[in-house]
Design a protein around this motif. Structure first.
Motif, PDB file in Angstrom:
ATOM      1  N   GLN A 267       0.836  -1.194   0.000  1.00 30.56           N
ATOM      2  CA  GLN A 267       0.000   0.000   0.000  1.00 30.56           C
ATOM      3  C   GLN A 267       0.882   1.260   0.000  1.00 30.56           C
ATOM      4  O   GLN A 267       1.890   1.320   0.697  1.00 30.56           O
ATOM      5  N   ILE A 269       1.125   4.918   1.157  1.00 29.79           N
ATOM      6  CA  ILE A 269       0.500   5.658   2.250  1.00 29.79           C
ATOM      7  C   ILE A 269       0.965   7.117   2.208  1.00 29.79           C
ATOM      8  O   ILE A 269       2.149   7.413   2.030  1.00 29.79           O
ATOM      9  N   ARG A 272      -0.566  11.648   6.067  1.00 31.28           N
ATOM     10  CA  ARG A 272      -1.589  11.611   7.110  1.00 31.28           C
ATOM     11  C   ARG A 272      -2.077  10.194   7.410  1.00 31.28           C
ATOM     12  O   ARG A 272      -3.062  10.003   8.107  1.00 31.28           O
ATOM     13  N   GLY A 273      -1.407   9.195   6.844  1.00 30.08           N
ATOM     14  CA  GLY A 273      -1.764   7.814   7.131  1.00 30.08           C
ATOM     15  C   GLY A 273      -2.863   7.254   6.255  1.00 30.08           C
ATOM     16  O   GLY A 273      -3.366   6.169   6.536  1.00 30.08           O
ATOM     17  N   HIS A 274      -3.284   7.962   5.200  1.00 27.58           N
ATOM     18  CA  HIS A 274      -4.337   7.462   4.335  1.00 27.58           C
ATOM     19  C   HIS A 274      -3.727   6.718   3.152  1.00 27.58           C
ATOM     20  O   HIS A 274      -2.603   6.984   2.725  1.00 27.58           O
ATOM     21  N   VAL A 275      -4.492   5.777   2.616  1.00 27.90           N
ATOM     22  CA  VAL A 275      -4.043   4.979   1.484  1.00 27.90           C
ATOM     23  C   VAL A 275      -4.217   5.782   0.204  1.00 27.90           C
ATOM     24  O   VAL A 275      -5.320   6.226  -0.131  1.00 27.90           O
ATOM     25  N   ALA A 297      -8.032   7.962  -2.830  1.00 23.84           N
ATOM     26  CA  ALA A 297      -7.786   8.036  -1.391  1.00 23.84           C
ATOM     27  C   ALA A 297      -8.836   7.249  -0.642  1.00 23.84           C
ATOM     28  O   ALA A 297     -10.019   7.272  -0.973  1.00 23.84           O
ATOM     29  N   MET A 298      -8.411   6.545   0.365  1.00 26.30           N
ATOM     30  CA  MET A 298      -9.322   5.735   1.169  1.00 26.30           C
ATOM     31  C   MET A 298      -8.732   5.590   2.560  1.00 26.30           C
ATOM     32  O   MET A 298      -7.513   5.688   2.709  1.00 26.30           O
ATOM     33  N   PRO A 299      -9.562   5.381   3.574  1.00 30.99           N
ATOM     34  CA  PRO A 299      -9.011   5.200   4.924  1.00 30.99           C
ATOM     35  C   PRO A 299      -8.285   3.884   5.045  1.00 30.99           C
ATOM     36  O   PRO A 299      -8.551   2.931   4.303  1.00 30.99           O
ATOM     37  N   LEU A 300      -7.332   3.870   5.952  1.00 28.72           N
ATOM     38  CA  LEU A 300      -6.613   2.624   6.194  1.00 28.72           C
ATOM     39  C   LEU A 300      -7.555   1.575   6.751  1.00 28.72           C
ATOM     40  O   LEU A 300      -8.399   1.867   7.607  1.00 28.72           O
TER      41      LEU A 300
END
Length: 334
Positions: A267, A269, A272-275, A297-300
């Motif tokens: 992945q 990243i 800000r830690g988002h994928v 963009a998608m949340p982890l």
């Protein structure tokens, strides 16, 4: 012999007249001293209908340490504020100050010397419009050559009680002093005006010796700024959970178990830690590389709780081992 001397005197007069004519021709180029002289005359006539004559003009460079010994200690002392936090000063001696107050209160300048006195805030308020008008006209006169004399945009700031207080307010190391001796009315009063402006540093020079351009580049569009902004992305192959004691015990050469599926489930990243994207780990021209599989963009995803992994010992079958040190430790470009 007397006739010869008369001829010499006549020739001398003609030479002086010719020299004055040449000086007048050469002085058509605007200078700060000439601009201040014209600005004072026009502002006084426009605001108060006051006719005045500038008898003498002086311009010289003054360091900050000598400001207190250069300006007069009587009359009105005003702090000037300019663009970019610049500060200057203007001093009207007691004779000019008295004449300006008289022409506003009685309609004319009274003949005779005025008695020196301490200037008040009422005095400052009455001459503040004239000071602003002088400085605005001063910039207007010098606008013919903005490269040599850029506009200063100075204006009335505040009344200063004494020269010591002024020295504490000024910040520039050197100043240009413009001093005018002025006759108010038909010789009613003669006084002095001092204008103190910070010296503008010379333009920077390029290595070739040419003067660098002072033209300010136009601000870029938001789209251009955003598309050229640097972005840091991390390629995350897998997530492991280890006890703190095992993490603290890690040392160069230790191995961590990485699932083989991590090669195709890497992945990308963001900070800000988002994928940012899903990727596949591989090689290209001898470099480790990432092939982007999907974007958006998608949340982890939530990582399921797992039992603490055993301390690194022997390799397990079915896993790829990635050393923590050595030539493969550096991050390669995606």
């Amino acid at each position: 012999m007397a006739q010869g001397m008369g001829s010499q005197d006549h020739s001398s007069v003609i030479q002086r007249m010719a020299q004055a004519a040449r000086d007048g021709f050469d002085s058509r180029q605007m200078s700060p001293a000439k601009a201040l002289r014209l600005a004072l005359a026009r502002a006084a006539d426009a605001l108060f209908g006051l006719g005045l004559t500038v008898a003498t003009v002086e311009q010289r460079r003054v360091p900050l340490a000598d400001v207190g010994r250069t300006l007069g200690d009587d009359g009105l002392l005003v702090l000037l504020e300019g663009g970019g936090g610049a500060r200057g000063a203007l001093c009207l001696d007691s004779q000019i100050l008295a004449g300006l107050i008289e022409v506003q209160t009685t309609g004319a300048v009274r003949p005779g010397m005025a008695r020196p006195r301490v200037a008040t805030r009422t005095d400052a308020a009455m001459v503040a419009p004239l000071i602003d008008a002088i400085l605005a006209e001063f910039d207007s006169q010098l606008a013919e050559d903005p490269q040599t004399h850029p506009p200063r945009h100075f204006g009335y700031g505040d009344l200063v009680e004494d020269l010591r207080g002024l020295a504490l307010l000024l910040v520039a190391p050197d100043f240009d002093l413009l001093r005018l001796t002025v006759d108010l009315g038909p010789g009613s009063k003669t006084g002095r005006l001092d204008l103190l402006l910070p010296v503008i540093p010379p333009p920077a020079r390029t290595p070739s010796g040419k003067t660098a351009s002072t033209k300010v580049a136009a601000p870029a569009h938001l789209e251009e700024v955003v598309t050229k902004a640097p972005v840091v992305l991390d390629a995350v192959m897998a997530r492991l959970r280890l006890p703190l004691r095992d993490v603290l015990a890690l040392k160069p050469g230790d191995l961590l178990p990485i699932p083989r599926e991590a090669l195709s489930e890497t992945q990308l990243i963001g900070t800000r830690g988002h994928v940012v994207a899903a990727a596949q780990l591989g090689q290209m021209n001898g470099w480790r590389a990432l092939r982007l599989i999907s974007g958006g963009a998608m949340p982890l995803p939530d990582t399921p709780d797992a039992e603490p992994a055993p301390a690194p010992s022997s390799p397990r079958k079915g896993t790829d081992l990635v050393p923590l040190s050595g030539p493969d430790q550096s991050r390669e470009p995606a």
